[in-house]
Write a protein that holds these residues in place. Sequence first.
Motif, PDB file in Angstrom:
ATOM      1  N   ALA A  18       0.843  -1.192   0.000  1.00  0.00           N
ATOM      2  CA  ALA A  18       0.000   0.000   0.000  1.00  0.00           C
ATOM      3  C   ALA A  18       0.877   1.240   0.000  1.00  0.00           C
ATOM      4  CB  ALA A  18      -0.916   0.008   1.218  1.00  0.00           C
ATOM      5  N   SER A  64       0.501   5.674   0.286  1.00  0.00           N
ATOM      6  CA  SER A  64      -0.343   6.836   0.516  1.00  0.00           C
ATOM      7  C   SER A  64       0.531   8.068   0.673  1.00  0.00           C
ATOM      8  CB  SER A  64      -1.196   6.644   1.775  1.00  0.00           C
ATOM      9  OG  SER A  64      -2.009   7.775   2.008  1.00  0.00           O
ATOM     10  N   LYS A  76      -4.459  14.142  -1.626  1.00  0.00           N
ATOM     11  CA  LYS A  76      -4.035  12.794  -1.254  1.00  0.00           C
ATOM     12  C   LYS A  76      -4.110  11.849  -2.446  1.00  0.00           C
ATOM     13  CE  LYS A  76      -5.091   9.114   2.098  1.00  0.00           C
ATOM     14  NZ  LYS A  76      -6.064   8.644   3.106  1.00  0.00           N
ATOM     15  N   ASP A 109      -3.682   7.551  -3.054  1.00  0.00           N
ATOM     16  CA  ASP A 109      -3.524   6.225  -2.446  1.00  0.00           C
ATOM     17  C   ASP A 109      -3.391   5.167  -3.531  1.00  0.00           C
ATOM     18  OD1 ASP A 109      -3.744   7.161   0.145  1.00  0.00           O
ATOM     19  OD2 ASP A 109      -5.913   6.870   0.223  1.00  0.00           O
ATOM     20  N   TYR A 117      -8.643  13.761   6.475  1.00  0.00           N
ATOM     21  CA  TYR A 117      -8.051  12.435   6.656  1.00  0.00           C
ATOM     22  C   TYR A 117      -7.942  12.036   8.119  1.00  0.00           C
ATOM     23  CZ  TYR A 117      -6.752  14.286   2.133  1.00  0.00           C
ATOM     24  OH  TYR A 117      -6.795  14.895   0.907  1.00  0.00           O
ATOM     25  N   SER A 138      -5.460   0.238   6.627  1.00  0.00           N
ATOM     26  CA  SER A 138      -5.644   1.284   5.641  1.00  0.00           C
ATOM     27  C   SER A 138      -4.984   2.563   6.138  1.00  0.00           C
ATOM     28  CB  SER A 138      -7.147   1.505   5.382  1.00  0.00           C
ATOM     29  OG  SER A 138      -7.339   2.440   4.341  1.00  0.00           O
ATOM     30  N   PHE A 139      -5.051   3.626   5.302  1.00  0.00           N
ATOM     31  CA  PHE A 139      -4.532   4.935   5.673  1.00  0.00           C
ATOM     32  C   PHE A 139      -5.698   5.890   5.873  1.00  0.00           C
ATOM     33  CE2 PHE A 139      -1.124   2.955   3.184  1.00  0.00           C
ATOM     34  CZ  PHE A 139      -0.067   3.067   4.072  1.00  0.00           C
TER      35      PHE A 139
END
Length: 384
Positions: free
Chosen positions: A73, A75, A91, A93, A219, A379-380
């Motif tokens: 992943a 980000s 952002k 991702d 976020y 996740s972020f």
Amino acid sequence: MIQKCNHFVLLLLLVITVSIKSVAQKQEDTVVVKKSKLEKFNDFNAKAEALFKVIPVPIYGYTTEAGSIFGLAKSNVFNLSKKDTISKPSKIDGLVSSSTEGRVNVVASSQFFIKENKYQFLTYLFYQKQPQYIFGIGNDVTIDGIEQINFDRIKFYSNNLMQIKKNLYVGIPIEFANYWNIEIPSDSFLYEQNISGIEGGYDVGTGLSGLYDTRLNPYNPQQGVYCLSSLVFHPHFLGSTYQFTNFILDMRKYYNPWLKHIIALQAYTSNAFGDTPFYDLSMMGGSDRMRGYYQGGYRDKALIDSQIEYRAPIWNIFGVVGFFGTGRVFSGYRDLSFEKWRFSYGGGLRVMVDSKHKTNLRVDFGFGEGGSLKGTYISFGEAF
């Protein structure tokens, strides 16, 4: 005799003074050591953050339907323009993963804020090859009727928003999707009930959306309100295989009662009108809402769910959360019942990976149906 006593008292006072100074010196040394360890940790964390901005992060997760999930992943949160000091950070991702049950996911998503927040662009593009589990259509189905369905899909979605007043936006969502290689058991209820979507096909849609957002950090929200509404039409003349409409309403509120503790609330509903294929019905569960449930195990035309989450810092870059949610699916708002609502609960760990933009890596453990359903999600950013 009195003089000897005075000498003794002076000597005693001298010994006590020296002892106190010695203890104080040891305490000072201890504080210095502790500060030194904290400084070393902060130096290490700064280097880790710099490295995180360049290389992808290996991830591992688990859900009942997918099994063990392995992947990479990435980000990045950043400011598009150094001259624009008003716009919220943007952002990007990315995720590539596969699972022991044969799932493959390739996902790219972004959220851009430009020209002092006057425009927002939310997009995602993904390819999925996955066996999916479905219990049936409706809220009364059980895990005993589980069926495995295989298909490939690619989907692109973009919500293009323009500010008309401070914190208030209107937009035009655009959607394209293709579902193919659909494999369904020959004795499936989908054949028996002639449910739309068994042949696969295209989704091509557009519509209207509205957004009211007072959050400072999208976020890792600390305060404010978020309310998104969207109506997307999929008519035949645009190229959709099935003609249907999707409606969603997503409402969130954030409280900061003390220090850096956050109480987050969310209420969500969706409804599909028309000839909706089974893979576009409203689905309960997933990594963001009703965590612990199969995403799509319970599905129908309409859905309502809600959740509350408590977020607390522990030390430095680390924090914890606890959450509780409830929801159900139904055939339409007219058939809404307050019986058989399902519940989810769980907790998680937060690690701040971008101190400048206050962005966390989140690891959540969700449970549903008395713990018989469960999921681990990495996740972020926050779930909502």
